[in-house]
Design an enzyme around this catalytic site. Structure first.
Site, short mmCIF file in Angstrom:
data_model
loop_
_atom_site.label_atom_id
_atom_site.label_comp_id
_atom_site.label_asym_id
_atom_site.label_seq_id
_atom_site.Cartn_x
_atom_site.Cartn_y
_atom_site.Cartn_z
N SER A 235 -9.77 2.29 2.66
CA SER A 235 -8.90 2.98 1.76
C SER A 235 -7.95 2.07 0.96
O SER A 235 -7.43 2.48 -0.06
CB SER A 235 -8.06 3.99 2.54
OG SER A 235 -7.19 3.32 3.46
N SER B 1 -9.86 -0.09 6.86
CA SER B 1 -9.29 -0.04 5.50
C SER B 1 -8.60 -1.30 5.00
O SER B 1 -8.25 -1.38 3.83
CB SER B 1 -8.32 1.12 5.39
OG SER B 1 -9.04 2.33 5.33
N LYS C 233 0.84 -1.20 0.00
CA LYS C 233 0.00 0.00 0.00
C LYS C 233 0.88 1.25 0.00
O LYS C 233 1.88 1.31 0.73
CB LYS C 233 -0.92 -0.02 1.23
CG LYS C 233 -1.99 1.07 1.22
CD LYS C 233 -2.92 0.92 2.42
CE LYS C 233 -3.98 2.01 2.48
NZ LYS C 233 -4.83 1.90 3.68
N1 GLN Z 1 -13.15 4.45 5.95
C1 GLN Z 1 -12.52 4.93 7.13
C2 GLN Z 1 -12.14 6.38 6.96
O1 GLN Z 1 -12.47 6.92 5.97
C3 GLN Z 1 -11.35 4.06 7.48
C4 GLN Z 1 -10.08 4.45 6.84
C5 GLN Z 1 -8.93 3.60 7.26
O2 GLN Z 1 -9.07 2.58 7.91
N2 GLN Z 1 -7.75 4.06 6.89
O3 GLN Z 1 -11.57 7.01 7.81
#
Ligand code: GLN
Length: 501
Positions: free
Chosen positions: A157, A181, A82
Site C-alpha cells: 500500500s 506494504s 505515509k
Molecule cells: N497487500 C497487503 C494487503 O492488501 C498488505 C498491505 C499492508 O502491508 N498494509 O493487505
C-alpha cells in the site's frame, strides 16, 4: 546544484548540512522544486506543506549556525510521510474519502521522533485506502505511478512513499507494513524498505488496519540511510502497549560493517517454498544471481524448507480482514471526517457514511472479516488461521537454528501494469506471497534492490529475513550485497523531466 542535491543520499546531505556546504533550506527547496516538476506525473504525494517544511529546515540551519550539535545524524534531511501516520494539523486521510476532512489533533510517536531528530517532513504520501492493497490503485485520490515506467504500479500500500524515493522527490520516507506494504513497493521501485520487528517501532498514531501485524518502518535509496532512519524512529514507547521495552538493535553499525563486503561465517538460508508457477523467470534469475553474489562474499548458502509458508497468504487474508472489520468500526460518521445523512437516525448516518466513504476493497475486507469472526464460523476461519500463524512462527524458529538469515525474492513479479489486477483480488493478493510470513511471525525483514529483470528491465527486490530483534543481521547482509552490486539502482530511473508539463 539542486538537480545534484536530489540525487544525494540522506547520509551525504546530513553531512553537507553540518559542514555548511549547503543549507537545510536549500536541500528542502531542491526537493520541493522536484515535487513541483514531476509529481503531477508520479502523484506520490496527497499533501505537501512547503511553508512548514521550510520553517523546519530554517530551525536546523539556525542550530548549525549557532554551533549546536545536530539533533540527530539526519538533521535537515527531507522525508515523505505515509498518510496513515498522524501529524498535528496536517490532513491524514489514509487514502480514504471517509477521512478527507479530518485534521488529527496529535502527532504519531513516529512523527514526534522525526521532528525531534530535525528531519524535515515534506508532506503525506499516497497509499491504498487504509493500507489495503498492493498497487496504490485503491487510493480514493487516484493511483501513484511507478517512476521506472509510468504505466506501471509502484506497489502498495505504500506506493507513494516508495515512488517519492525513486522519483528523487525525497531521500527518505516512512511506510507501514502489515503484509508487505513497505517491502513490496521497495522491490518494484528499486528502493530499500524495512519492516522492523513487531513492537520495535511505536504504533501510536498509526491508523490501525490489523493491529497485531501493523508496523511502521524506514524507506530509503540505500541500506545505510534506512538504518539511520530506523534508529531515529525505533525504541520503546509507553503510549503503545505492544511496544517492546528493549534496546534498539544496532542497525547503523551493522550497515557500516556490511558495506565492507565480507560475509564469511554468515549462514544464509534460501527458502525453498518461494518459487513455482506464480514467479516470473526474470525475478527468479535476478534472485539466484544475488544468492551467488552472497556466496562469493563468503556466506554459506543452504536450502531451507519452511513448509507452512505456503499457507501464509490464506491465513493472512483471514486475520488481517478480521482485525480490520473491528478496527474500522470507529469510522461511523460521528467521530471523524465524513458524515452523510444528517437528520437521519444514528443508524442511517452510520450506514450512509460508510457506504459513501469506503471504497470497494475496504468494504470487501470488512465483509470477509465480519464473516470470519461470526459465531459458527470463528473456529473454522479465524481460529484456524491463528493456528497456521503459530506453525509459521515455528518454521522460522526451526530455520533460525540452522541459519542466521533467510533470503527470498521480495515479490513474485516485477511492477505490473496499472489496471491489470484491479478486478482480480486474488491476483492482487499474490503480490504478498513472500512478505506475509514475517508479518505473521512478527519478525523483521528488508527488501534491497537486486538488479533489473532480464525479461522486462524492471527492478527486482531481494528479501532478507532475520529473527525477532536481530535486525542487525539482515542490515549487514543487505549492505554487503548492496556494496557488491554497485551504484544505487535508482541512478537508472529514466528521466522524469521529459514528462514535465
Ligand atoms: N497487500 C497487503 C494487503 O492488501 C498488505 C498491505 C499492508 O502491508 N498494509 O493487505
Amino acid at each position: 546544484m539542486s538537480s545534484e542535491l536530489i540525487r544525494r543520499t540522506a547520509a551525504e546531505l546530513a553531512a553537507m548540512i553540518q559542514a555548511r556546504e549547503v543549507s537545510a533550506v536549500e536541500v528542502t527547496q531542491a526537493h520541493l522544486d522536484r515535487i513541483a516538476a514531476v509529481d503531477h506525473v508520479v502523484h506520490a504525494f496527497l499533501h505537501v506543506d512547503a511553508e512548514r517544511a521550510l520553517a523546519a529546515a530554517r530551525v536546523v540551519d539556525e542550530e548549525v549556525a549557532a554551533g549546536q550539535g545536530p539533533a540527530s545524524p539526519l538533521a535537515g534531511v527531507p522525508l515523505a510521510l505515509k498518510d496513515v501516520l498522524t501529524m498535528r494539523g496536517a490532513p491524514t486521510t489514509c487514502g480514504s474519502k471517509i477521512l478527507e476532512s479530518w485534521l488529527p489533533p496529535y502527532d504519531a510517536t513516529v512523527t514526534t521522533r522525526l521532528l525531534q531528530a530535525g528531519i524535515v517532513i515534506l508532506g503525506k504520501t499516497n497509499m491504498d485506502e487504509f493500507a489495503m492493497g498492493s498497487s496504490t490503485e485503491n487510493s480514493a485520490f487516484g493511483p501513484t505511478r511507478n517512476p521506472w515506467s509510468t504505466d506501471r504500479i509502484p506497489g502498495g500500500s505504500g506506493g507513494g512513499s516508495a515512488a517519492s524515493l525513486a522519483a528523487f522527490e525525497a531521500p527518505l520516507a516512512i511506510g507501514t507494513d502489515t503484509g508487505g506494504s513497505i517491502r513490496q513497493p521497495a522491490a518494484v521501485t528499486g528502493t530499500v524498505g524495512v519492516k522492523p520487528t513487531y513492537g520495535g517501532v511505536s504504533r501510536y498514531g498509526l491508523v490501525a488496519f490489523s493491529s497485531s501485524l501493523d508496523q511502521a518502518g524506514p524507506c530509503a535509496r540505500t541500506v545505510l540511510d534506512a538504518a539511520l532512519l530506523h534508529e531515529v524512529i525505533a525504541g520503546h514507547d509507553p503510549l503503545d502497549s505492544t511496544s517492546i521495552d528493549a534496546p534498539v538493535p544496532p542497525v547503523v553499525a551493522a550497515a557500516r560493517e556490511g558495506a565492507s563486503g565480507d560475509l564469511s561465517g554468515v549462514r544464509i538460508g534460501v527458502v525453498e517454498e518461494f518459487s513455482g508457477e506464480w514467479y516470473q523467470a526474470g525475478v527468479l534469475a535476478s534472485f539466484h544471481a544475488a544468492v551467488e553474489r552472497l556466496r562469493e562474499l563468503g556466506a554459506e548458502i543452504v536450502e531451507v524448507s519452511c513448509p507452512h509458508f505456503t499457507y501464509g497468504l490464506s491465513a493472512y487474508y483471514l486475520i488481517a480482514p478480521s482485525e480490520a472489520s473491528s478496527n474500522l468500526a470507529r469510522f461511523d460518521g460521528m467521530r471523524y471526517g465524513l458524515r452523510t445523512g444528517n437528520g437521519g437516525t444514528a443508524e442511517e448516518v452510520m450506514s450512509l457514511t460508510r457506504e459513501a466513504g469506503f471504497g470497494p476493497e475496504v468494504k470487501r475486507r470488512i465483509m470477509i472479516g465480519t464473516y470470519a469472526l461470526s459465531a459458527g464460523y470463528y473456529d473454522a476461519y479465524y481460529g484456524q488461521a491463528q493456528k497456521v500463524r503459530t506453525l509459521i512462527s515455528r518454521d522460522f524458529a526451526a530455520a533460525f537454528e540452522k541459519v542466521d538469515v533467510l533470503v527470498s525474492p521480495t515479490t513474485p513479479t516485477t511492477a505490473f501494469p496499472i489496471g491489470e489486477r484491479v478486478d482480480e483480488p486474488l491476483a492482487m493478493y499474490r503480490a504478498d506471497l513472500c512478505t506475509i510470513p514475517a508479518n505473521l511471525a512478527g519478525s523483521p525483514a528488508i527488501s534491497v534492490p537486486c538488479g533489473l529483470s532480464d525479461e522486462d528491465g524492471l527492478p527486482v527486490g531481494l528479501q532478507v529475513m532475520a529473527p525477532t530483534l536481530q535486525e542487525h543481521r539482515m542490515y549487514r547482509v543487505a549492505a554487503a550485497y548492496e556494496a557488491a552490486r554497485g551504484e544505487p539502482l535508482t541512478n537508472r530511473v529514466p528521466e522524469l523531466e521529459m514528462m514535465a508539463r
